[in-house]
Design a protein around this motif. Structure first.
Motif, PDB file in Angstrom:
ATOM      1  N   ARG A  53      27.957   0.760   2.590  1.00  0.00           N
ATOM      2  CA  ARG A  53      26.647   0.347   2.095  1.00  0.00           C
ATOM      3  C   ARG A  53      26.404  -1.159   2.208  1.00  0.00           C
ATOM      4  N   LYS A  54      27.381  -1.898   2.725  1.00  0.00           N
ATOM      5  CA  LYS A  54      27.265  -3.355   2.722  1.00  0.00           C
ATOM      6  C   LYS A  54      27.061  -3.919   4.128  1.00  0.00           C
ATOM      7  N   PRO A  55      26.226  -4.953   4.242  1.00  0.00           N
ATOM      8  CA  PRO A  55      26.028  -5.616   5.529  1.00  0.00           C
ATOM      9  C   PRO A  55      27.075  -6.685   5.805  1.00  0.00           C
ATOM     10  N   THR A  56      27.967  -6.908   4.858  1.00  0.00           N
ATOM     11  CA  THR A  56      28.995  -7.947   4.979  1.00  0.00           C
ATOM     12  C   THR A  56      30.003  -7.594   6.052  1.00  0.00           C
ATOM     13  N   ALA A  57      30.518  -8.617   6.742  1.00  0.00           N
ATOM     14  CA  ALA A  57      31.528  -8.400   7.776  1.00  0.00           C
ATOM     15  C   ALA A  57      32.734  -7.675   7.201  1.00  0.00           C
ATOM     16  N   ILE A  58      33.277  -6.742   7.969  1.00  0.00           N
ATOM     17  CA  ILE A  58      34.405  -5.937   7.490  1.00  0.00           C
ATOM     18  C   ILE A  58      35.616  -6.813   7.162  1.00  0.00           C
ATOM     19  N   ALA A  59      35.770  -7.937   7.871  1.00  0.00           N
ATOM     20  CA  ALA A  59      36.893  -8.829   7.577  1.00  0.00           C
ATOM     21  C   ALA A  59      36.789  -9.404   6.172  1.00  0.00           C
ATOM     22  N   LEU A  60      35.575  -9.632   5.699  1.00  0.00           N
ATOM     23  CA  LEU A  60      35.374 -10.130   4.340  1.00  0.00           C
ATOM     24  C   LEU A  60      35.491  -9.003   3.318  1.00  0.00           C
ATOM     25  N   LEU A  61      35.019  -7.823   3.668  1.00  0.00           N
ATOM     26  CA  LEU A  61      35.076  -6.702   2.735  1.00  0.00           C
ATOM     27  C   LEU A  61      36.510  -6.315   2.402  1.00  0.00           C
ATOM     28  N   LEU A  62      37.384  -6.359   3.393  1.00  0.00           N
ATOM     29  CA  LEU A  62      38.775  -5.974   3.137  1.00  0.00           C
ATOM     30  C   LEU A  62      39.474  -6.948   2.198  1.00  0.00           C
ATOM     31  N   MET A  63      38.971  -8.158   2.100  1.00  0.00           N
ATOM     32  CA  MET A  63      39.557  -9.156   1.199  1.00  0.00           C
ATOM     33  C   MET A  63      38.845  -9.190  -0.146  1.00  0.00           C
ATOM     34  N   ASP A  64      37.791  -8.400  -0.287  1.00  0.00           N
ATOM     35  CA  ASP A  64      37.027  -8.365  -1.533  1.00  0.00           C
ATOM     36  C   ASP A  64      37.716  -7.392  -2.485  1.00  0.00           C
ATOM     37  N   GLN A  65      38.289  -7.918  -3.565  1.00  0.00           N
ATOM     38  CA  GLN A  65      39.060  -7.073  -4.473  1.00  0.00           C
ATOM     39  C   GLN A  65      38.192  -6.106  -5.255  1.00  0.00           C
ATOM     40  N   ALA A  66      36.882  -6.272  -5.203  1.00  0.00           N
ATOM     41  CA  ALA A  66      35.986  -5.297  -5.818  1.00  0.00           C
ATOM     42  C   ALA A  66      35.736  -4.121  -4.882  1.00  0.00           C
ATOM     43  N   ASN A  80      36.418  -5.060  15.560  1.00  0.00           N
ATOM     44  CA  ASN A  80      35.955  -6.450  15.545  1.00  0.00           C
ATOM     45  C   ASN A  80      35.763  -6.883  14.092  1.00  0.00           C
ATOM     46  N   PRO A  81      36.400  -7.968  13.681  1.00  0.00           N
ATOM     47  CA  PRO A  81      36.338  -8.373  12.273  1.00  0.00           C
ATOM     48  C   PRO A  81      34.954  -8.752  11.799  1.00  0.00           C
ATOM     49  N   HIS A  82      34.026  -9.040  12.713  1.00  0.00           N
ATOM     50  CA  HIS A  82      32.679  -9.454  12.335  1.00  0.00           C
ATOM     51  C   HIS A  82      31.702  -8.278  12.185  1.00  0.00           C
ATOM     52  N   GLY A 123      35.447 -16.851   5.308  1.00  0.00           N
ATOM     53  CA  GLY A 123      35.640 -16.750   3.866  1.00  0.00           C
ATOM     54  C   GLY A 123      36.718 -17.678   3.360  1.00  0.00           C
ATOM     55  N   ALA A 124      36.838 -18.855   3.984  1.00  0.00           N
ATOM     56  CA  ALA A 124      37.810 -19.885   3.604  1.00  0.00           C
ATOM     57  C   ALA A 124      39.248 -19.434   3.801  1.00  0.00           C
ATOM     58  N   ARG A 125      39.464 -18.391   4.609  1.00  0.00           N
ATOM     59  CA  ARG A 125      40.819 -17.936   4.919  1.00  0.00           C
ATOM     60  C   ARG A 125      40.963 -17.796   6.427  1.00  0.00           C
ATOM     61  N   LYS A 126      42.177 -17.941   6.912  1.00  0.00           N
ATOM     62  CA  LYS A 126      42.432 -17.829   8.341  1.00  0.00           C
ATOM     63  C   LYS A 126      42.400 -16.369   8.784  1.00  0.00           C
TER      64      LYS A 126
END
Length: 342
Positions: free
Chosen positions: A219-232, A252-254, A330-333
């Motif tokens: 349901r989110k438009p956020t990049a999957i690379a950021l979603l996997l790091m989202d603890q929620a 693709n992480p984006h 997201g401020a991470r490598k």
């Protein structure tokens, strides 16, 4: 920052050595003096890890919530019951960049078993699952931490550094340094904290956990690379597992989460279930499959041989030979292969 497998291993250590026993609590640093005074004299009832956070229940409906964050660490000392699945034969626990010092082992001559595999930081990562063993150790459980000098068998062990919280039984001590969070909670507050976290494969109903993850991603438009790091969204995944899971799915992480096909989202979840179990068992973030016995031993001995893309910027992809890319998101490598994950 410790990823989920490390925190589950820490929780198991608490379960074996503190649950069912009366705690002696203090705050040598002084920053948690009031909380330590509340914990002192209470029995530890149970412990639970959810993602990167640990919750310790004590009698009287008092919970201790600890989030190690980037700099936190638990150090254990004393007469410790160690499950081979959460500790190396030489007394070390957790990831390859953790440090610990054995002061004595009550197992024959105290040497690692003949088939022990010591990695480049000295950790035996292939201890088999079996009965717990009793050992005299000083160990550190965290990530990105430096080692401590051998402190001998002095009891109680001397306080070293800025110890936020010391928990002790008659024979075991655990020192907490540098956590992001160290707070007492009521049962309602503890449940509210857990409710804010995404599903953890080792906690709760497996089917419900999978569906929660799929719904959150799709349901989110956020990049999957950021979603996997989202603890929620999902609990426990950090920088290493994120990069490796995306590569393993050729993703693709984006890519926005809602554009990732549902079968791929589910494959990501199944992969996390599997990789987390391996991490808890071995103490290593092993993410490569189909290795020969020799390759597996080499991978357990050296982190450079156990990942597909993580920490391999500028090196050729193990599959296609393309140079592994490194960028900040997201401020991470983020490490990824521009061809395999196009």
């Amino acid at each position: 920052m410790p990823e989920g497998h490390s925190v589950h291993r820490i929780a198991r250590q608490f379960d074996r050595n503190f649950v069912g026993k009366t705690l002696r609590a203090s705050s040598p640093q002084g920053r948690f003096a009031e909380g330590a005074a509340v914990l002192d004299g209470r029995e530890a009832l149970r412990v639970q890890a959810v993602g990167k956070q640990m919750f310790l229940e004590t009698e009287g409906d008092v919970w201790l919530r600890v989030h190690l964050g980037l700099y936190g660490a638990w150090d254990f000392a004393g007469d410790i019951i160690v499950d081979p699945t959460i500790a190396a034969a030489n007394g070390r626990m957790g990831q390859t960049n953790q440090r610990g010092t054995v002061v004595e082992e009550e197992q024959g001559d105290g040497a690692p078993s003949a088939d022990a595999i010591l990695d480049d930081a000295g950790e035996n990562s292939l201890s088999s699952i079996g009965a717990p063993r009793r050992t005299r150790v000083h160990v550190r459980m965290s990530e990105q931490t430096k080692g401590l000098a051998d402190e001998g068998l002095e009891w109680p062990p001397p306080v070293v550094g800025q110890v936020r919280l010391r928990l002790m039984t008659d024979i075991t001590a655990a020192d907490l340094r540098g956590p992001t969070a160290c707070v007492l909670q009521t049962p309602e507050e503890m449940l509210a904290s857990v409710a804010k976290l995404g599903p953890d494969p080792l906690v709760g109903d497996p089917v419900e956990n999978e569906e929660r993850f799929v719904r959150a991603v799709r349901r989110k438009p956020t990049a999957i690379a950021l979603l996997l790091m989202d603890q929620a969204v999902v609990s426990g995944i950090g920088n290493v597992y994120r990069a490796e899971m995306l590569f393993r799915q050729g993703l693709n992480p984006h890519t926005p989460g809602r554009e990732v096909p549902e079968d791929v989202v589910r494959a990501l979840w199944y992969d996390w279930v599997r990789l987390l179990a391996i991490g808890v068992e071995t103490g290593q973030m092993m993410t490569m499959d189909d290795l020969s016995a020799a390759q597996y031993r080499a991978a357990m001995a050296n982190r450079n041989d156990r990942h597909w893309v993580y920490h391999r910027a500028g090196l050729p992809c193990r599959i296609c030979g393309t140079e592994i890319a490194l960028e900040e998101i997201g401020a991470r490598k983020l490490y990824w292969c521009p061809r395999c994950q196009a």
